[in-house]
Design a protein around this motif. Structure first.
Motif, PDB file in Angstrom:
ATOM      1  N   ARG A  62       0.522  -6.597  -1.730  1.00  0.00           N
ATOM      2  CA  ARG A  62       1.607  -5.781  -1.167  1.00  0.00           C
ATOM      3  C   ARG A  62       1.730  -4.434  -1.874  1.00  0.00           C
ATOM      4  O   ARG A  62       2.035  -3.425  -1.242  1.00  0.00           O
ATOM      5  CB  ARG A  62       2.893  -6.572  -1.204  1.00  0.00           C
ATOM      6  CG  ARG A  62       2.787  -7.742  -0.230  1.00  0.00           C
ATOM      7  CD  ARG A  62       4.051  -8.349   0.182  1.00  0.00           C
ATOM      8  NE  ARG A  62       3.933  -9.275   1.274  1.00  0.00           N
ATOM      9  CZ  ARG A  62       3.247 -10.403   1.318  1.00  0.00           C
ATOM     10  NH1 ARG A  62       2.499 -10.747   0.306  1.00  0.00           N
ATOM     11  NH2 ARG A  62       3.280 -11.206   2.363  1.00  0.00           N
ATOM     12  N   ASN A  63       1.507  -4.402  -3.176  1.00  0.00           N
ATOM     13  CA  ASN A  63       1.581  -3.132  -3.903  1.00  0.00           C
ATOM     14  C   ASN A  63       0.430  -2.201  -3.539  1.00  0.00           C
ATOM     15  O   ASN A  63       0.624  -0.984  -3.463  1.00  0.00           O
ATOM     16  CB  ASN A  63       1.617  -3.373  -5.414  1.00  0.00           C
ATOM     17  CG  ASN A  63       3.032  -3.607  -5.889  1.00  0.00           C
ATOM     18  OD1 ASN A  63       3.802  -2.678  -6.021  1.00  0.00           O
ATOM     19  ND2 ASN A  63       3.378  -4.866  -6.095  1.00  0.00           N
ATOM     20  N   ILE A  64      -0.747  -2.742  -3.302  1.00  0.00           N
ATOM     21  CA  ILE A  64      -1.883  -1.917  -2.878  1.00  0.00           C
ATOM     22  C   ILE A  64      -1.615  -1.354  -1.479  1.00  0.00           C
ATOM     23  O   ILE A  64      -1.867  -0.179  -1.209  1.00  0.00           O
ATOM     24  CB  ILE A  64      -3.200  -2.728  -2.900  1.00  0.00           C
ATOM     25  CG1 ILE A  64      -3.529  -3.196  -4.317  1.00  0.00           C
ATOM     26  CG2 ILE A  64      -4.346  -1.936  -2.289  1.00  0.00           C
ATOM     27  CD1 ILE A  64      -3.774  -2.121  -5.324  1.00  0.00           C
ATOM     28  N   LYS A  65      -1.077  -2.181  -0.590  1.00  0.00           N
ATOM     29  CA  LYS A  65      -0.732  -1.699   0.763  1.00  0.00           C
ATOM     30  C   LYS A  65       0.368  -0.641   0.694  1.00  0.00           C
ATOM     31  O   LYS A  65       0.311   0.360   1.403  1.00  0.00           O
ATOM     32  CB  LYS A  65      -0.294  -2.870   1.645  1.00  0.00           C
ATOM     33  CG  LYS A  65      -1.414  -3.836   1.927  1.00  0.00           C
ATOM     34  CD  LYS A  65      -1.409  -4.251   3.363  1.00  0.00           C
ATOM     35  CE  LYS A  65      -2.423  -5.336   3.566  1.00  0.00           C
ATOM     36  NZ  LYS A  65      -3.648  -4.905   4.155  1.00  0.00           N
ATOM     37  N   LEU A  66       1.371  -0.862  -0.158  1.00  0.00           N
ATOM     38  CA  LEU A  66       2.455   0.106  -0.321  1.00  0.00           C
ATOM     39  C   LEU A  66       1.911   1.442  -0.819  1.00  0.00           C
ATOM     40  O   LEU A  66       2.301   2.499  -0.323  1.00  0.00           O
ATOM     41  CB  LEU A  66       3.512  -0.421  -1.293  1.00  0.00           C
ATOM     42  CG  LEU A  66       4.666   0.531  -1.599  1.00  0.00           C
ATOM     43  CD1 LEU A  66       5.489   0.811  -0.333  1.00  0.00           C
ATOM     44  CD2 LEU A  66       5.554  -0.050  -2.687  1.00  0.00           C
ATOM     45  N   TYR A  67       1.001   1.411  -1.778  1.00  0.00           N
ATOM     46  CA  TYR A  67       0.399   2.650  -2.281  1.00  0.00           C
ATOM     47  C   TYR A  67      -0.308   3.397  -1.155  1.00  0.00           C
ATOM     48  O   TYR A  67      -0.188   4.614  -1.030  1.00  0.00           O
ATOM     49  CB  TYR A  67      -0.590   2.337  -3.412  1.00  0.00           C
ATOM     50  CG  TYR A  67      -1.197   3.577  -4.011  1.00  0.00           C
ATOM     51  CD1 TYR A  67      -0.591   4.215  -5.077  1.00  0.00           C
ATOM     52  CD2 TYR A  67      -2.362   4.138  -3.488  1.00  0.00           C
ATOM     53  CE1 TYR A  67      -1.131   5.377  -5.614  1.00  0.00           C
ATOM     54  CE2 TYR A  67      -2.900   5.292  -4.012  1.00  0.00           C
ATOM     55  CZ  TYR A  67      -2.276   5.906  -5.073  1.00  0.00           C
ATOM     56  OH  TYR A  67      -2.799   7.069  -5.603  1.00  0.00           O
ATOM     57  N   GLY A  68      -1.044   2.652  -0.329  1.00  0.00           N
ATOM     58  CA  GLY A  68      -1.747   3.270   0.801  1.00  0.00           C
ATOM     59  C   GLY A  68      -0.796   3.914   1.796  1.00  0.00           C
ATOM     60  O   GLY A  68      -1.055   5.004   2.306  1.00  0.00           O
ATOM     61  N   ILE A  69       0.319   3.255   2.060  1.00  0.00           N
ATOM     62  CA  ILE A  69       1.311   3.791   3.003  1.00  0.00           C
ATOM     63  C   ILE A  69       1.992   5.027   2.422  1.00  0.00           C
ATOM     64  O   ILE A  69       2.145   6.048   3.105  1.00  0.00           O
ATOM     65  CB  ILE A  69       2.352   2.705   3.364  1.00  0.00           C
ATOM     66  CG1 ILE A  69       1.695   1.597   4.188  1.00  0.00           C
ATOM     67  CG2 ILE A  69       3.535   3.308   4.118  1.00  0.00           C
ATOM     68  CD1 ILE A  69       2.541   0.345   4.338  1.00  0.00           C
ATOM     69  N   ASN A  71       0.983   7.116   0.008  1.00  0.00           N
ATOM     70  CA  ASN A  71       0.129   8.250  -0.328  1.00  0.00           C
ATOM     71  C   ASN A  71      -0.881   8.606   0.751  1.00  0.00           C
ATOM     72  O   ASN A  71      -1.564   9.619   0.642  1.00  0.00           O
ATOM     73  CB  ASN A  71      -0.592   7.982  -1.649  1.00  0.00           C
ATOM     74  CG  ASN A  71       0.400   7.840  -2.779  1.00  0.00           C
ATOM     75  OD1 ASN A  71       1.126   8.767  -3.094  1.00  0.00           O
ATOM     76  ND2 ASN A  71       0.465   6.657  -3.369  1.00  0.00           N
ATOM     77  N   GLY A  72      -1.002   7.761   1.750  1.00  0.00           N
ATOM     78  CA  GLY A  72      -1.898   8.061   2.853  1.00  0.00           C
ATOM     79  C   GLY A  72      -3.377   7.957   2.529  1.00  0.00           C
ATOM     80  O   GLY A  72      -4.206   8.461   3.265  1.00  0.00           O
ATOM     81  N   ILE A  73      -3.711   7.313   1.411  1.00  0.00           N
ATOM     82  CA  ILE A  73      -5.123   7.117   1.052  1.00  0.00           C
ATOM     83  C   ILE A  73      -5.345   5.661   0.643  1.00  0.00           C
ATOM     84  O   ILE A  73      -4.441   4.987   0.181  1.00  0.00           O
ATOM     85  CB  ILE A  73      -5.594   8.056  -0.091  1.00  0.00           C
ATOM     86  CG1 ILE A  73      -4.776   7.823  -1.368  1.00  0.00           C
ATOM     87  CG2 ILE A  73      -5.549   9.493   0.316  1.00  0.00           C
ATOM     88  CD1 ILE A  73      -5.361   8.464  -2.592  1.00  0.00           C
ATOM     89  N   GLU A  74      -6.580   5.233   0.809  1.00  0.00           N
ATOM     90  CA  GLU A  74      -6.958   3.875   0.429  1.00  0.00           C
ATOM     91  C   GLU A  74      -7.534   3.909  -0.983  1.00  0.00           C
ATOM     92  O   GLU A  74      -8.389   4.739  -1.292  1.00  0.00           O
ATOM     93  CB  GLU A  74      -8.012   3.373   1.421  1.00  0.00           C
ATOM     94  CG  GLU A  74      -8.490   1.984   1.182  1.00  0.00           C
ATOM     95  CD  GLU A  74      -9.547   1.598   2.219  1.00  0.00           C
ATOM     96  OE1 GLU A  74     -10.721   1.463   1.826  1.00  0.00           O
ATOM     97  OE2 GLU A  74      -9.187   1.429   3.391  1.00  0.00           O
ATOM     98  N   LEU A  75      -7.071   3.007  -1.848  1.00  0.00           N
ATOM     99  CA  LEU A  75      -7.603   2.939  -3.206  1.00  0.00           C
ATOM    100  C   LEU A  75      -9.034   2.411  -3.185  1.00  0.00           C
ATOM    101  O   LEU A  75      -9.372   1.537  -2.391  1.00  0.00           O
ATOM    102  CB  LEU A  75      -6.750   2.015  -4.075  1.00  0.00           C
ATOM    103  CG  LEU A  75      -5.389   2.535  -4.524  1.00  0.00           C
ATOM    104  CD1 LEU A  75      -4.643   1.454  -5.271  1.00  0.00           C
ATOM    105  CD2 LEU A  75      -5.550   3.757  -5.398  1.00  0.00           C
ATOM    106  N   SER A  76      -9.858   2.926  -4.072  1.00  0.00           N
ATOM    107  CA  SER A  76     -11.233   2.425  -4.217  1.00  0.00           C
ATOM    108  C   SER A  76     -11.184   1.050  -4.884  1.00  0.00           C
ATOM    109  O   SER A  76     -10.168   0.680  -5.485  1.00  0.00           O
ATOM    110  CB  SER A  76     -12.042   3.392  -5.085  1.00  0.00           C
ATOM    111  OG  SER A  76     -11.581   3.343  -6.425  1.00  0.00           O
TER     112      SER A  76
END
Length: 194
Positions: A62-69, A71-76
């Protein structure tokens, strides 16, 4: 009694996790999915204490998805693994540490290469071409070390993964009949049969 495996190949990462959920000598469930898709190109496999594993995996997902939402970028995969390692290390220094071992595999779309990370319950992390967690590591790490080659194709990696699973079925006292096998490449996450 759990086993997780990861092997990188030429443009992909192949990950496998057993499907057994057991407590002591009792099998509770034979269809447990021990993986979480963190984003389109990153998958996390987890093992450890039953309550900790699911709670920690959902927290990270959920935290990785929240970061993506936000900041508009997908984490590597590397950024995802580093964030996950930090959360595990921080929990170790709290009153309620998580007892979770992880394998994070994925495909870095910017570098155009597969990545695989091994993380233990103490927050140690290593980037490896192949890895194993759980009791399966005792049987299969040497097998992967012997037969792994850089830039293996999908069929070669499937064959190596099949050798690891067969070694467990032959030598490990616990019966592990089924494994969930997933492939992560430039197109995303896919289920694979050996």
């Amino acid at each position: 009694m759990e086993c997780l495996f990861g092997i990188t190949g030429n443009g992909f990462t192949l990950l496998a996790a057993d499907t057994i959920s057991a407590r002591s000598i009792v099998v509770m469930k034979a269809t447990e999915d021990k993986s979480r898709q963190l984003n389109a190109h990153t998958l996390m496999l987890y093992t450890g204490e039953p309550g900790d594993t699911v709670n920690f995996a959902e927290y990270i997902q959920r935290n990785i998805k929240l970061y993506g939402i936000k900041n508009g970028i997908e984490l590597s995969p590397k950024a995802t693994a580093t964030f996950t390692r930090r959360q595990l290390a921080d929990s170790l220094r709290s009153r309620h540490p998580y007892s979770v071992n992880l394998i994070i595999g994925g495909y870095d779309t910017k570098k155009e290469q597969p990545e695989l990370y091994w993380i233990d319950h103490l927050g140690a992390m290593a980037s490896l071409p192949f890895c194993a967690q759980g009791y399966g590591a005792y049987f299969c790490t040497s097998l992967m070390d012997r037969y792994y080659k850089k830039d293996m194709n999908l069929e070669e990696v499937k064959k190596l993964m099949g050798m690891c699973i067969q070694e467990l079925k032959t030598r490990f006292i616990v019966n592990m009949p089924n494994f969930n096998i997933k492939l992560v490449d430039k197109d995303g996450v896919h289920d694979v049969e050996l």
